[in-house]
Design a protein around this motif. Structure first.
Motif, PDB file in Angstrom:
ATOM      1  N   THR A   5       2.018 -49.937 -56.159  1.00 20.90           N
ATOM      2  CA  THR A   5       2.412 -49.067 -55.059  1.00 20.90           C
ATOM      3  C   THR A   5       3.197 -49.895 -54.056  1.00 20.90           C
ATOM      4  O   THR A   5       2.785 -50.987 -53.691  1.00 20.90           O
ATOM      5  CB  THR A   5       1.176 -48.468 -54.361  1.00 20.90           C
ATOM      6  N   TYR A   6       4.321 -49.367 -53.643  1.00 18.16           N
ATOM      7  CA  TYR A   6       5.152 -50.047 -52.668  1.00 18.16           C
ATOM      8  C   TYR A   6       5.137 -49.242 -51.378  1.00 18.16           C
ATOM      9  O   TYR A   6       5.337 -48.036 -51.388  1.00 18.16           O
ATOM     10  CB  TYR A   6       6.593 -50.174 -53.157  1.00 18.16           C
ATOM     11  N   ASN A   7       4.911 -49.913 -50.281  1.00 18.99           N
ATOM     12  CA  ASN A   7       4.936 -49.270 -48.982  1.00 18.99           C
ATOM     13  C   ASN A   7       6.311 -49.539 -48.369  1.00 18.99           C
ATOM     14  O   ASN A   7       6.517 -50.546 -47.708  1.00 18.99           O
ATOM     15  CB  ASN A   7       3.820 -49.819 -48.092  1.00 18.99           C
ATOM     16  N   PRO A   9       9.119 -48.819 -45.770  1.00 19.24           N
ATOM     17  CA  PRO A   9       9.224 -48.176 -44.448  1.00 19.24           C
ATOM     18  C   PRO A   9      10.339 -47.138 -44.412  1.00 19.24           C
ATOM     19  O   PRO A   9      11.315 -47.226 -45.150  1.00 19.24           O
ATOM     20  CB  PRO A   9       9.540 -49.348 -43.519  1.00 19.24           C
TER      21      PRO A   9
END
Length: 101
Positions: A5-7, A9
């Motif tokens: 999972t990539y957060n 922005p």
């Protein structure tokens, strides 16, 4: 298998540099470009050629498309940095080729 999972922005600024050579320690910046994104949409940009203290090699001219003539009347890096710094103030920065730049 693990799920990655990539957060990412929603708001960020991308920065890219072009330089006089391939050594981070010995090369000078000849172009700075920054693109500001809000909610994934580009909203503002700044791009500036920078006059180096040494000539741009033929290899780098071919690689970047930036010639000695293009930067002959450009401001020096010391003149450019205040505007770039103000543009990046408070931003989440995403870099291109970050290990070098």
């Amino acid at each position: 298998m693990a799920k990655l999972t990539y957060n990412i922005p929603k708001d960020y600024t991308v920065i890219d540099l072009e330089t006089t050579g391939t050594s981070p320690a010995k090369s000078e910046i000849i172009e700075i470009a920054c693109l500001k994104y809000r909610n994934g949409e580009q909203v503002e940009a700044i791009q500036q050629l920078v006059r180096p203290r040494r000539r741009i090699s033929y290899f780098i001219q071919n690689f970047t498309g930036i010639t000695n003539e293009m930067v002959a009347d450009a401001p020096m890096i010391e003149e450019v940095l205040p505007a770039i710094s103000a543009f990046l103030q408070g931003e989440t920065i995403v870099g291109h080729n970050v290990n070098f730049d």
